[in-house]
Design a protein around this motif. Structure first.
Motif, PDB file in Angstrom:
ATOM      1  N   ARG A   1       0.824  -1.209   0.000  1.00 36.63           N
ATOM      2  CA  ARG A   1       0.000   0.000   0.000  1.00 36.63           C
ATOM      3  C   ARG A   1       0.858   1.257   0.000  1.00 36.63           C
ATOM      4  N   LYS A   2       2.026   1.193   0.608  1.00 42.40           N
ATOM      5  CA  LYS A   2       2.896   2.376   0.722  1.00 42.40           C
ATOM      6  C   LYS A   2       3.670   2.660  -0.559  1.00 42.40           C
ATOM      7  N   ARG A   3       3.834   1.684  -1.435  1.00 40.82           N
ATOM      8  CA  ARG A   3       4.583   1.887  -2.679  1.00 40.82           C
ATOM      9  C   ARG A   3       3.817   2.797  -3.616  1.00 40.82           C
ATOM     10  N   MET A   4       4.538   3.627  -4.322  1.00 45.10           N
ATOM     11  CA  MET A   4       3.944   4.525  -5.299  1.00 45.10           C
ATOM     12  C   MET A   4       3.768   3.791  -6.619  1.00 45.10           C
ATOM     13  N   PRO A   5       2.701   4.057  -7.341  1.00 46.59           N
ATOM     14  CA  PRO A   5       2.540   3.410  -8.633  1.00 46.59           C
ATOM     15  C   PRO A   5       3.541   3.943  -9.658  1.00 46.59           C
ATOM     16  N   ALA A   6       3.918   3.065 -10.587  1.00 47.90           N
ATOM     17  CA  ALA A   6       4.844   3.477 -11.641  1.00 47.90           C
ATOM     18  C   ALA A   6       4.112   4.323 -12.655  1.00 47.90           C
ATOM     19  N   GLY A   7       4.822   5.298 -13.267  1.00 47.09           N
ATOM     20  CA  GLY A   7       4.205   6.139 -14.276  1.00 47.09           C
ATOM     21  C   GLY A   7       4.563   7.579 -14.076  1.00 47.09           C
ATOM     22  N   ASP A   8       4.139   8.388 -15.024  1.00 46.58           N
ATOM     23  CA  ASP A   8       4.435   9.815 -14.974  1.00 46.58           C
ATOM     24  C   ASP A   8       3.510  10.520 -13.993  1.00 46.58           C
ATOM     25  N   ALA A   9       4.013  11.634 -13.472  1.00 47.71           N
ATOM     26  CA  ALA A   9       3.213  12.469 -12.588  1.00 47.71           C
ATOM     27  C   ALA A   9       2.287  13.325 -13.447  1.00 47.71           C
ATOM     28  N   PRO A  10       1.149  13.742 -12.951  1.00 52.99           N
ATOM     29  CA  PRO A  10       0.264  14.594 -13.730  1.00 52.99           C
ATOM     30  C   PRO A  10       0.959  15.909 -14.094  1.00 52.99           C
ATOM     31  N   LEU A  11       0.728  16.366 -15.318  1.00 52.59           N
ATOM     32  CA  LEU A  11       1.408  17.561 -15.796  1.00 52.59           C
ATOM     33  C   LEU A  11       0.755  18.842 -15.310  1.00 52.59           C
ATOM     34  N   ASP A  12      -0.562  18.881 -15.274  1.00 55.44           N
ATOM     35  CA  ASP A  12      -1.246  20.132 -14.965  1.00 55.44           C
ATOM     36  C   ASP A  12      -1.554  20.331 -13.488  1.00 55.44           C
ATOM     37  N   GLY A  13      -1.275  19.382 -12.643  1.00 56.65           N
ATOM     38  CA  GLY A  13      -1.599  19.518 -11.232  1.00 56.65           C
ATOM     39  C   GLY A  13      -0.353  19.679 -10.377  1.00 56.65           C
ATOM     40  N   PRO A  14      -0.544  20.023  -9.129  1.00 64.46           N
ATOM     41  CA  PRO A  14       0.619  20.147  -8.249  1.00 64.46           C
ATOM     42  C   PRO A  14       1.192  18.769  -7.955  1.00 64.46           C
ATOM     43  N   SER A  15       2.435  18.753  -7.570  1.00 60.44           N
ATOM     44  CA  SER A  15       3.067  17.494  -7.238  1.00 60.44           C
ATOM     45  C   SER A  15       2.535  16.998  -5.896  1.00 60.44           C
ATOM     46  N   VAL A  16       2.535  15.702  -5.766  1.00 56.50           N
ATOM     47  CA  VAL A  16       2.023  15.084  -4.548  1.00 56.50           C
ATOM     48  C   VAL A  16       3.161  15.027  -3.535  1.00 56.50           C
ATOM     49  N   PRO A  17       2.956  15.543  -2.326  1.00 56.08           N
ATOM     50  CA  PRO A  17       4.040  15.501  -1.328  1.00 56.08           C
ATOM     51  C   PRO A  17       4.274  14.073  -0.853  1.00 56.08           C
ATOM     52  N   MET A  18       5.532  13.699  -0.686  1.00 53.57           N
ATOM     53  CA  MET A  18       5.893  12.366  -0.230  1.00 53.57           C
ATOM     54  C   MET A  18       6.094  12.314   1.277  1.00 53.57           C
ATOM     55  N   THR A  19       6.169  13.451   1.921  1.00 52.87           N
ATOM     56  CA  THR A  19       6.321  13.491   3.373  1.00 52.87           C
ATOM     57  C   THR A  19       5.098  14.179   3.970  1.00 52.87           C
ATOM     58  N   THR A  20       4.861  13.901   5.224  1.00 53.01           N
ATOM     59  CA  THR A  20       3.721  14.514   5.907  1.00 53.01           C
ATOM     60  C   THR A  20       4.028  15.978   6.171  1.00 53.01           C
ATOM     61  N   LEU A  21       3.087  16.832   5.835  1.00 58.37           N
ATOM     62  CA  LEU A  21       3.278  18.258   6.018  1.00 58.37           C
ATOM     63  C   LEU A  21       2.867  18.660   7.434  1.00 58.37           C
ATOM     64  N   HIS A  22       3.684  19.463   8.061  1.00 55.51           N
ATOM     65  CA  HIS A  22       3.382  20.005   9.396  1.00 55.51           C
ATOM     66  C   HIS A  22       3.525  21.515   9.298  1.00 55.51           C
ATOM     67  N   PRO A  23       2.480  22.256   8.962  1.00 61.71           N
ATOM     68  CA  PRO A  23       2.606  23.715   8.825  1.00 61.71           C
ATOM     69  C   PRO A  23       2.907  24.363  10.151  1.00 61.71           C
ATOM     70  N   GLN A  24       3.717  25.400  10.091  1.00 63.83           N
ATOM     71  CA  GLN A  24       4.074  26.165  11.296  1.00 63.83           C
ATOM     72  C   GLN A  24       3.265  27.447  11.317  1.00 63.83           C
ATOM     73  N   ARG A  25       2.846  27.855  12.472  1.00 62.30           N
ATOM     74  CA  ARG A  25       2.137  29.128  12.605  1.00 62.30           C
ATOM     75  C   ARG A  25       3.140  30.269  12.641  1.00 62.30           C
ATOM     76  N   PRO A  26       2.788  31.341  11.952  1.00 59.81           N
ATOM     77  CA  PRO A  26       3.728  32.479  11.991  1.00 59.81           C
ATOM     78  C   PRO A  26       3.716  33.131  13.369  1.00 59.81           C
ATOM     79  N   ALA A  27       4.859  33.587  13.792  1.00 59.09           N
ATOM     80  CA  ALA A  27       4.989  34.260  15.101  1.00 59.09           C
ATOM     81  C   ALA A  27       4.351  35.626  15.000  1.00 59.09           C
ATOM     82  N   CYS A  28       3.570  35.986  15.969  1.00 57.79           N
ATOM     83  CA  CYS A  28       2.888  37.277  15.952  1.00 57.79           C
ATOM     84  C   CYS A  28       3.683  38.317  16.649  1.00 57.79           C
TER      85      CYS A  28
END
Length: 188
Positions: A161-188
């Motif tokens: 389930r964790k393996r990525m499928p073989a093939g090209d990435a979509p051309l018109d869309g954003p790339s898929v992140p391979m790591t979990t995103l942890h957004p940081q809050r800006p300091a006020c």
């Protein structure tokens, strides 16, 4: 003199009356009624009037003469004041309190036995029955052994389930992140 246009309504029933009037109809014998149609408790001796089908008190339950309280056929304060023909009718109490209570309990038990109270389970298929019986016969140690036997296959399925499928990435869309995103809050 003009007649009154106000309609009289039924009066509230008194539990005790001192009227000496007696209805000319034959006395109502309690033993001819069903046990749920009368109540012989001394505090509220009453029965269902055979004429108007309402609960009516019995006066003089401790005395020699018992009779129905004078009552109207309608509800008190709501319906027209029409005196019931069963008012002041003599009542012959030929059933003891203990006998009435016994008959009432027997009738309740008989009625309860006729009512379906048990929920019948849905019929199982042969395979479901085998599975349930096998599950009931298993022990905790047997369950651990079964889990250890399939643990390797479960790990293989998770890795697939964790393996990525073989093939090209979509051309018109954003790339898929391979790591979990942890957004940081800006300091006020």
């Amino acid at each position: 003199m003009p007649a009154s246009t106000i309609q009289r309504t039924a009066r509230p029933r008194r539990s005790r009356t001192r009227s000496r009037n007696i209805n000319g109809r034959p006395a109502l014998v309690i033993s001819t009624l069903k046990p749920h149609q009368y109540d012989l408790r001394p505090a509220c001796a009453s029965l269902i009037c055979p004429d108007c089908k309402t609960w009516v008190s019995i006066t003089g339950i401790q005395a020699k003469k018992h009779k129905l309280v004078p009552h109207d056929t309608g509800r008190a304060g709501k319906d027209l004041a029409v005196r019931c023909q069963g008012s002041n009718r003599l009542v012959t109490v030929d059933v003891t309190f203990e006998k009435w209570q016994e008959r009432l309990q027997d009738g309740g038990a008989e009625t309860a036995s006729r009512r379906p109270t048990t929920v019948l389970p849905k019929a199982f298929s042969h395979r479901t029955d085998q599975t349930l019986r096998a599950r009931a016969e298993r022990t905790p140690a047997g369950r651990v052994a079964d889990w250890n036997a399939v643990l390797g296959r479960v790990g293989d399925v998770d890795a697939a389930r964790k393996r990525m499928p073989a093939g090209d990435a979509p051309l018109d869309g954003p790339s898929v992140p391979m790591t979990t995103l942890h957004p940081q809050r800006p300091a006020c």
